[in-house]
Design a protein around this motif. Structure first.
Motif, PDB file in Angstrom:
ATOM      1  N   MET A 132      -5.562  46.776  48.682  1.00 52.13           N
ATOM      2  CA  MET A 132      -7.022  46.977  48.215  1.00 52.13           C
ATOM      3  C   MET A 132      -7.469  46.667  46.905  1.00 52.13           C
ATOM      4  N   SER A 133      -6.703  46.901  46.066  1.00 50.60           N
ATOM      5  CA  SER A 133      -6.841  46.426  44.607  1.00 50.60           C
ATOM      6  C   SER A 133      -7.061  45.065  44.353  1.00 50.60           C
ATOM      7  N   SER A 134      -6.322  44.493  45.026  1.00 44.99           N
ATOM      8  CA  SER A 134      -6.236  42.880  45.041  1.00 44.99           C
ATOM      9  C   SER A 134      -7.530  42.523  45.812  1.00 44.99           C
ATOM     10  N   LEU A 135      -7.952  43.041  46.706  1.00 44.69           N
ATOM     11  CA  LEU A 135      -9.150  42.626  47.505  1.00 44.69           C
ATOM     12  C   LEU A 135     -10.306  42.823  46.786  1.00 44.69           C
ATOM     13  N   TYR A 153     -17.490  32.332  42.793  1.00 47.09           N
ATOM     14  CA  TYR A 153     -17.665  30.815  43.403  1.00 47.09           C
ATOM     15  C   TYR A 153     -16.140  30.391  43.634  1.00 47.09           C
ATOM     16  N   ASP A 154     -15.946  31.130  44.761  1.00 52.66           N
ATOM     17  CA  ASP A 154     -14.429  30.627  45.125  1.00 52.66           C
ATOM     18  C   ASP A 154     -14.133  29.584  46.089  1.00 52.66           C
ATOM     19  N   ASP A 155     -13.376  28.673  45.527  1.00 49.18           N
ATOM     20  CA  ASP A 155     -13.257  27.292  46.373  1.00 49.18           C
ATOM     21  C   ASP A 155     -12.528  27.621  47.528  1.00 49.18           C
ATOM     22  N   GLU A 156     -13.094  27.213  48.538  1.00 46.67           N
ATOM     23  CA  GLU A 156     -12.431  27.803  50.078  1.00 46.67           C
ATOM     24  C   GLU A 156     -10.807  27.400  50.018  1.00 46.67           C
ATOM     25  N   ASP A 157     -10.459  26.381  49.408  1.00 48.87           N
ATOM     26  CA  ASP A 157      -8.979  25.789  49.646  1.00 48.87           C
ATOM     27  C   ASP A 157      -8.019  26.696  48.592  1.00 48.87           C
ATOM     28  N   ASP A 158      -8.600  27.250  47.779  1.00 52.64           N
ATOM     29  CA  ASP A 158      -7.792  27.966  46.504  1.00 52.64           C
ATOM     30  C   ASP A 158      -7.054  29.149  47.237  1.00 52.64           C
ATOM     31  N   TRP A 159      -6.173  29.315  47.088  1.00 55.18           N
ATOM     32  CA  TRP A 159      -5.139  30.428  47.610  1.00 55.18           C
ATOM     33  C   TRP A 159      -5.002  31.269  46.548  1.00 55.18           C
ATOM     34  N   ASN A 160      -5.416  32.577  46.689  1.00 59.08           N
ATOM     35  CA  ASN A 160      -5.413  33.594  45.564  1.00 59.08           C
ATOM     36  C   ASN A 160      -4.949  35.013  45.990  1.00 59.08           C
ATOM     37  N   PRO A 161      -4.600  35.798  45.347  1.00 58.41           N
ATOM     38  CA  PRO A 161      -4.198  37.175  45.710  1.00 58.41           C
ATOM     39  C   PRO A 161      -4.981  37.708  46.591  1.00 58.41           C
ATOM     40  N   CYS A 162      -6.308  37.658  46.400  1.00 61.09           N
ATOM     41  CA  CYS A 162      -7.600  38.364  47.162  1.00 61.09           C
ATOM     42  C   CYS A 162      -7.429  37.851  48.782  1.00 61.09           C
ATOM     43  N   LYS A 163      -7.154  36.528  48.968  1.00 53.78           N
ATOM     44  CA  LYS A 163      -7.155  35.827  50.134  1.00 53.78           C
ATOM     45  C   LYS A 163      -5.836  36.454  50.863  1.00 53.78           C
ATOM     46  N   ALA A 164      -4.760  36.447  49.859  1.00 57.55           N
ATOM     47  CA  ALA A 164      -3.482  36.801  50.426  1.00 57.55           C
ATOM     48  C   ALA A 164      -3.377  38.331  51.066  1.00 57.55           C
ATOM     49  N   ALA A 165      -4.028  39.182  50.131  1.00 56.71           N
ATOM     50  CA  ALA A 165      -4.144  40.360  50.347  1.00 56.71           C
ATOM     51  C   ALA A 165      -4.708  40.919  52.019  1.00 56.71           C
ATOM     52  N   GLY A 166      -5.663  39.896  52.244  1.00 62.39           N
ATOM     53  CA  GLY A 166      -6.464  39.869  53.446  1.00 62.39           C
ATOM     54  C   GLY A 166      -5.400  39.829  54.400  1.00 62.39           C
ATOM     55  N   VAL A 167      -4.796  38.724  54.345  1.00 62.85           N
ATOM     56  CA  VAL A 167      -3.787  38.283  55.510  1.00 62.85           C
ATOM     57  C   VAL A 167      -2.795  39.418  55.733  1.00 62.85           C
ATOM     58  N   GLU A 219       0.306  34.141  40.209  1.00 66.24           N
ATOM     59  CA  GLU A 219       1.453  33.361  41.024  1.00 66.24           C
ATOM     60  C   GLU A 219       2.452  34.477  41.242  1.00 66.24           C
ATOM     61  N   VAL A 220       2.710  35.696  40.172  1.00 64.10           N
ATOM     62  CA  VAL A 220       3.632  36.832  40.362  1.00 64.10           C
ATOM     63  C   VAL A 220       2.836  37.535  41.744  1.00 64.10           C
ATOM     64  N   ALA A 221       1.660  37.962  41.466  1.00 63.60           N
ATOM     65  CA  ALA A 221       1.118  38.808  42.582  1.00 63.60           C
ATOM     66  C   ALA A 221       1.111  38.041  43.979  1.00 63.60           C
ATOM     67  N   LEU A 222       1.050  36.907  44.214  1.00 67.84           N
ATOM     68  CA  LEU A 222       1.226  36.281  45.349  1.00 67.84           C
ATOM     69  C   LEU A 222       2.555  36.399  45.935  1.00 67.84           C
ATOM     70  N   GLN A 223       3.493  36.363  45.128  1.00 70.75           N
ATOM     71  CA  GLN A 223       4.827  36.273  45.698  1.00 70.75           C
ATOM     72  C   GLN A 223       5.008  37.959  46.273  1.00 70.75           C
ATOM     73  N   ALA A 234     -14.687  43.943  49.719  1.00 69.23           N
ATOM     74  CA  ALA A 234     -13.438  44.716  49.898  1.00 69.23           C
ATOM     75  C   ALA A 234     -13.375  45.544  51.020  1.00 69.23           C
ATOM     76  N   ALA A 235     -14.389  46.427  51.114  1.00 72.00           N
ATOM     77  CA  ALA A 235     -14.437  47.445  51.944  1.00 72.00           C
ATOM     78  C   ALA A 235     -14.461  46.805  53.488  1.00 72.00           C
ATOM     79  N   LEU A 236     -15.551  45.910  53.428  1.00 72.12           N
ATOM     80  CA  LEU A 236     -15.781  44.942  54.807  1.00 72.12           C
ATOM     81  C   LEU A 236     -14.428  44.072  55.197  1.00 72.12           C
ATOM     82  N   MET A 237     -14.013  43.473  54.190  1.00 77.70           N
ATOM     83  CA  MET A 237     -12.717  42.781  54.290  1.00 77.70           C
ATOM     84  C   MET A 237     -11.639  43.488  55.024  1.00 77.70           C
ATOM     85  N   SER A 238     -11.564  44.949  54.289  1.00 72.02           N
ATOM     86  CA  SER A 238     -10.375  45.663  55.060  1.00 72.02           C
ATOM     87  C   SER A 238     -10.659  46.311  56.270  1.00 72.02           C
TER      88      SER A 238
END
Length: 801
Positions: free
Chosen positions: A333-336, A342-356, A280-284, A391-395
């Motif tokens: 990059m570290s968050s990615l 087995y990530d649920d598509e609807d869950d918002w987490n630091p990894c997805k937020a970092a991509g955005v 929750e902290v990382a997301l903010q 993470a490399a692909l995503m970035s």
């Protein structure tokens, strides 16, 4: 109510939470009956039960819940009625209830405070009307009074937070100073209670919209910023997160005032938050920088508009994002690399937020981001750990939009073989991101995808990818959608309007279409929106097909028709609501696909298939009318419109069978999209058939005029009806004379309509109405004029208008 009645009410309230169905039903029935007999008395008594500390916590909480239910409803259409009902209560009842709910603050042993919510709901009705003037000063007093207990401060701050959230900001501006005093009091460093700190930080978050005047004053702003920054250092995660949320919102609302705090505090606070192990902290922390990018992109647009107009921009960018790139990119990059397998598509987490956030940084900083990201991509794309490869692909995929395509093209061409290779990766997550990245390349830098050196291996990898897990296959479909578009644009074509003879995908067209059709039929095509994605790709492939693929297009038309007939036979087997939803979705997808293949069919070949198509569509109208499936009706009407477009006046042979369904569509004002599609179709039919529509226009005109006079008809439909009058008049010519009087009267009213000028949506509507009127007048004048050389005398009727 007398003491006996109160005792009975307490018993009833205890039963509302018993878990026994009969008890609960009985309790609800008692409350219903009491509210109908004497609602003011019931509300007064509920507030008494809530107020008296001798009652059990359960009973008090339930009294609060029931009181809330009489004050407020989630149903927007009834809300005004609830407000009026409260305002119509005798003044003494309203006053008594308000004193009770205010007096309850600080006496409850449960969270969240029921009294705080009751105070909020009454305030929502009364404050905008200038009633309850003493409320806010009482609440502020509760918080700042040294004798107030912790519970008193917490529940009062909750009430203030709720009021700030839901009462119109303009009603709060006058009391902003008082409210801020209370809020900041609860956030001070020497406040020992975590719950009080949390309630006040949440209240601050809700008050930021109407405290602009305080942010404009240096001393007040410094104080607010200091309190918020201190709260971000709290040991309590909830307080820390709420304070970071405040910073995120302050950045959006008050970007222009942040320079003094950025270097000293905000940069370090948010960067540290981004690196936190607590999601929750990382997301903010990440959200803060995403917001900075949003603001700075808007400021860049403002700057370029200002320079075009030859004036200085009102606000300027401080380029915080560009300055922080070297620190932000490694943290992102570290968050990615922290994805869940087995990530649920609807869950918002630091990894997805970092991509955005990375995508936003690329849009904001353009070419400057590339050198910060590329080294990470090169070091990790072949990493042994799938998380690093992903993470490399995503970035890499995230920075394809923003930087100059000419600078990216050689990099992407160089990367293509590696992207194709990763489509076979052992990890489904990596395959999924590889397919997504290829889709981004196809959409944003298509020349690199259609490059002859890698086109064949790319297409082979994508076709194989269609048999992969649904999430991967769904991204592959999206890649095909963009590829088809790009290849068609690149094709050699003498004339803009003309279909090119061939294009780079011609040799592969048939196997791709075949595999897409196979994909739509996969048993697991319901997952990851795969079926819709595959049909979408199929439509794009057909829409963007050159002449040498026409043979496959014809075959596809036959297959889609067969499928539509099979689906319609399935109707008798529908057992549940979810079956019905799937059945409707499939019909809609097939209808849309049918439209795209029909548009490609040569006019000479259309009559050969039109009977089968029309029979299927009529069957769809019949079943969707019975089951009230508006979405299917709308799609079927659009498919008929395409058929009309292809057949021209050849459509006339279907009119008698189709007319009842056209009228049902026109009368379906409850589902206005259906009505809208039907009105548009009337215009298409008039243009295709000319004077031959005269035999059906009486009934159609009757429904259209009645829709115009009906206030419940959605506003998007009305301008279109006016414009269709013009189409009908053009088609039937002098025959239109019989409708003239009604129509001219309606046009007169429409052209004099007035709306609230401050509401942009209504202004747009007014302009659409006027355009509709003009189109109607144009059609009527040209239609009445007839084909003769001398104008028809009927025109004199229009003249005064």
């Amino acid at each position: 109510m007398n003491a006996e009645a109160v005792a009975q009410l307490v018993q009833v309230l205890e039963k509302t939470t018993s878990g026994d169905q009969n008890d609960m039903k009985g309790a609800q029935a008692f409350l219903e009956s009491a509210s109908q007999t004497n609602l003011p008395e019931l509300i007064r008594t509920l507030s008494d039960v809530l107020y008296h500390g001798a009652n059990s916590a359960v009973v008090r909480q339930q009294a609060g819940v029931q009181l809330k239910n009489f004050l407020y409803t989630n149903d927007e259409s009834l809300r005004a009625q609830y407000e009026e009902r409260w305002l119509a209560m005798p003044e003494d009842v309203r006053l008594y209830t308000k004193q009770n709910v205010l007096g309850t603050l600080g006496t409850e042993s449960f969270r969240p405070s029921a009294a705080a919510q009751c105070v909020q709901l009454i305030a929502m009705v009364e404050l905008p009307r200038g009633l309850w003037p003493t409320l806010l000063s009482t609440l502020v007093q509760n918080v700042t009074n040294a004798a107030s207990t912790e519970i008193m401060k917490e529940s009062t701050l909750q009430a203030i937070g709720y009021i700030c959230q839901d009462v119109e900001p303009r009603c709060m501006e006058e009391t902003a100073n008082e409210i801020l005093t209370a809020i900041v009091h609860g956030m001070r460093r020497d406040e020992t209670s975590t719950q009080v700190k949390l309630a006040s930080t949440n209240a601050l978050l809700n008050s930021l919209e109407f405290t602009r005047a305080n942010f404009e004053k240096d001393a007040e702003r410094h104080f607010i910023m200091q309190v918020v920054c201190e709260a971000t250092q709290s040991e309590e995660v909830q307080v820390k997160v709420a304070a970071l949320q405040c910073l995120v919102k302050i950045m959006s609302l008050y970007y222009q005032y942040m320079e003094a705090y950025m270097g000293q505090a905000l940069f370090a606070i948010t960067l540290e938050a981004m690196k936190s192990e607590t999601d929750e902290v990382a997301l903010q922390g990440i959200e803060f920088w995403s917001n900075v990018c949003d603001e700075e992109v808007d400021l860049q647009i403002e700057a370029s508009e200002a320079s075009e107009a030859g004036r200085p921009p009102e606000h300027v960018s401080r380029f915080y994002a560009k300055g922080a790139l070297q620190f932000l990119v490694p943290a992102l990059m570290s968050s990615l690399t922290k994805q869940d397998e087995y990530d649920d598509e609807d869950d918002w987490n630091p990894c997805k937020a970092a991509g955005v956030c990375l995508m936003l940084l690329a849009t904001c900083c353009e070419d400057d981001i590339v050198p910060h990201v590329l080294p990470f991509v090169k070091d990790n794309i072949k990493h042994a750990d799938w998380r690093h490869r992903d993470a490399a692909l995503m970035s890499f995929g995230s920075i394809l939009e923003g930087p100059d395509p000419a600078q990216l093209k050689p990099l992407v061409e160089q990367a293509m073989p590696m992207l194709i290779e990763l489509m076979k990766d052992g990890s489904v997550v990596v395959k999924d991101t590889a397919a997504w990245t290829i889709g981004r390349v196809c959409e944003l830098i298509p020349e690199a995808a259609i490059n002859p050196a890698t086109l064949q291996p790319l297409l082979e990898a994508l076709v194989i990818g269609l048999a992969s897990e649904p999430r991967v296959a769904s991204n592959v479909c999206w890649a095909f959608t963009s590829l088809a578009d790009a290849a068609y644009e690149q094709a050699d074509c003498g004339d803009e309007e003309e279909t090119p003879a061939t294009y780079s995908l011609s040799a592969f067209f048939s196997p791709i279409v075949e595999k897409l059709l196979w994909t739509t039929d996969r048993e697991d095509a319901g997952a990851s929106n795969l079926r819709a994605a595959a049909y979408e790709a199929l439509m794009e492939m057909v829409k963007n097909s050159p002449k040498d693929c026409y043979d496959t297009v014809q075959k596809t038309t036959v297959i889609i028709l067969q499928r539509l007939q099979q689906v319609l036979q399935m109707e008798s087997h529908i057992q549940s609501q979810s079956d019905r939803v799937q059945f409707n979705d499939l019909q809609s997808l097939l209808c849309a696909t049918l439209q795209s293949v029909l548009r490609k069919v040569e006019p000479a070949h259309a009559p050969a298939i039109s009977d089968t198509i029309m029979t299927a569509l009529l069957q769809m109208f019949q079943s969707s009318t019975q089951t009230r499936s508006g979405g299917v009706q709308e799609d079927a009407l659009m498919a008929v419109a395409t058929l009309v477009e292809v057949l021209g006046d050849g459509f006339i042979k279907y009119m008698d069978a189709f007319k009842p369904y056209l009228l049902i569509g026109l009368k379906n004002t409850a589902e206005y999209q259906v009505c809208h599609a039907a009105v548009g179709l009337v215009g298409d039919i008039c243009r295709a058939m000319g004077g031959r529509v005269a035999q059906w226009t009486d009934e159609v005109m009757e429904v259209l005029l009645s829709n115009l006079g009906d206030n419940s008809v959605h506003r998007t439909v009305k301008p279109q009806i006016l414009s269709v009058f013009g189409d009908i008049a053009l088609a039937v010519g002098p025959e239109f004379r019989k409708y003239l009087e009604h129509v001219l009267q309606t046009l007169m009213q429409a052209s004099q309509a007035q709306v609230d000028r401050s509401d942009y949506d209504m202004l747009d509507y007014l302009n659409e109405l006027r355009e509709g009127c003009l189109e109607a007048y144009t059609g009527i004048i040209q239609g009445l004029k007839g084909d003769g050389t001398s104008p028809s005398p009927d025109l004199s009727i229009v003249q005064p208008h």
